[in-house]
Design a protein around this motif. Structure first.
Motif, PDB file in Angstrom:
ATOM      1  N   ASP A  47       0.843  -1.185   0.000  1.00  0.00           N
ATOM      2  CA  ASP A  47       0.000   0.000   0.000  1.00  0.00           C
ATOM      3  C   ASP A  47       0.882   1.241   0.000  1.00  0.00           C
ATOM      4  O   ASP A  47       1.943   1.250   0.620  1.00  0.00           O
ATOM      5  N   ILE A  48       0.450   2.254  -0.716  1.00  0.00           N
ATOM      6  CA  ILE A  48       1.204   3.511  -0.791  1.00  0.00           C
ATOM      7  C   ILE A  48       0.195   4.621  -0.532  1.00  0.00           C
ATOM      8  O   ILE A  48      -0.814   4.713  -1.225  1.00  0.00           O
ATOM      9  N   VAL A  49       0.459   5.433   0.475  1.00  0.00           N
ATOM     10  CA  VAL A  49      -0.537   6.419   0.880  1.00  0.00           C
ATOM     11  C   VAL A  49       0.082   7.810   1.002  1.00  0.00           C
ATOM     12  O   VAL A  49       1.143   7.972   1.599  1.00  0.00           O
ATOM     13  N   VAL A  50      -0.602   8.772   0.424  1.00  0.00           N
ATOM     14  CA  VAL A  50      -0.276  10.178   0.664  1.00  0.00           C
ATOM     15  C   VAL A  50      -1.406  10.677   1.567  1.00  0.00           C
ATOM     16  O   VAL A  50      -2.511  10.922   1.088  1.00  0.00           O
ATOM     17  N   PRO A  51      -1.167  10.757   2.885  1.00  0.00           N
ATOM     18  CA  PRO A  51      -2.279  11.126   3.779  1.00  0.00           C
ATOM     19  C   PRO A  51      -2.833  12.510   3.441  1.00  0.00           C
ATOM     20  O   PRO A  51      -2.089  13.465   3.325  1.00  0.00           O
ATOM     21  N   MET A  52      -4.156  12.547   3.248  1.00  0.00           N
ATOM     22  CA  MET A  52      -4.822  13.795   2.911  1.00  0.00           C
ATOM     23  C   MET A  52      -5.897  14.058   3.949  1.00  0.00           C
ATOM     24  O   MET A  52      -6.438  13.127   4.530  1.00  0.00           O
ATOM     25  N   GLU A  53      -6.199  15.324   4.158  1.00  0.00           N
ATOM     26  CA  GLU A  53      -7.336  15.626   5.020  1.00  0.00           C
ATOM     27  C   GLU A  53      -8.166  16.703   4.348  1.00  0.00           C
ATOM     28  O   GLU A  53      -7.654  17.527   3.596  1.00  0.00           O
ATOM     29  N   GLU A  54      -9.439  16.651   4.646  1.00  0.00           N
ATOM     30  CA  GLU A  54     -10.336  17.635   4.072  1.00  0.00           C
ATOM     31  C   GLU A  54     -10.225  18.902   4.892  1.00  0.00           C
ATOM     32  O   GLU A  54     -10.195  18.860   6.111  1.00  0.00           O
ATOM     33  N   GLN A  55     -10.115  19.984   4.199  1.00  0.00           N
ATOM     34  CA  GLN A  55     -10.020  21.260   4.883  1.00  0.00           C
ATOM     35  C   GLN A  55     -11.168  22.114   4.374  1.00  0.00           C
ATOM     36  O   GLN A  55     -11.381  22.221   3.171  1.00  0.00           O
ATOM     37  N   ILE A  56     -11.919  22.669   5.290  1.00  0.00           N
ATOM     38  CA  ILE A  56     -13.044  23.510   4.882  1.00  0.00           C
ATOM     39  C   ILE A  56     -12.573  24.962   4.926  1.00  0.00           C
ATOM     40  O   ILE A  56     -12.130  25.436   5.962  1.00  0.00           O
TER      41      ILE A  56
END
Length: 180
Positions: A47-56
């Protein structure tokens, strides 16, 4: 004829962090996914992950949701560390190296993985409603209480803590309490 590989050991896979050139996170992910596919390394690089988060963002009175990288310049890779898998990742375009002392890759701990929210690790709690627990961190540290309810989905536990002579329900993280 590929390289001789040890037995399939996907259960030995751990999460590692690689450092990339800024802005190359998604390219590294895409490049690596291609290499994994071309070389049949699915059992080694899982698995390869670029951690992203939603920003409002609120602009001109309008809400706009954007995704932003949580750790710019870093990519998380779940992999079985072998000389070959190390070499493949290390030499992927855009990768500057593994994170670890003296460039020796160090896997993330379960706590770090949980904190990053990369992989939902199954939570095991050793207490149940009715058990006495001590609060081990946070503003109520050292208070004693009784477990009232455990919410596995939210990873929260409701504890009745004795404050000022009366029971007060408080919601705490699993990690904040310890069974007595």
């Amino acid at each position: 004829m590929g390289l001789m590989l040890p037995e399939k050991t996907s259960e030995n896979a751990k999460w590692y962090v690689v450092h990339t050139y800024s802005g190359y996170e998604n390219k590294v992910k895409a490049n690596l996914e291609k290499i994994v596919e071309n070389r049949g390394l699915q059992d080694y690089i899982l698995d390869i992950v670029v951690p992203m988060e939603e920003q409002i963002e609120i602009k001109d009175g309008r809400k706009k949701a954007t995704l932003r990288k949580v750790f710019p310049g870093y990519v998380l890779i779940k992999m079985v560390m072998t000389d070959e898998s190390w070499y493949v990742v290390r030499n992927t375009r855009g990768v500057t190296g593994f994170v670890g002392p003296g460039s020796k890759p160090v896997p993330l701990t379960d706590e770090e993985i949980r904190a990053m929210g990369v992989e939902e690790t199954a939570t095991v709690v050793d207490y149940e409603p009715g058990d006495s627990v001590r609060v081990v961190s946070g503003p109520l540290e050292n208070f004693i209480g009784t477990v009232e309810e455990i919410n596995i989905e939210k990873k929260k536990v409701r504890v009745l803590v004795s404050m000022f002579g009366r029971e007060t329900p408080v919601e705490l993280e699993f990690s904040q309490i310890q069974k007595i």
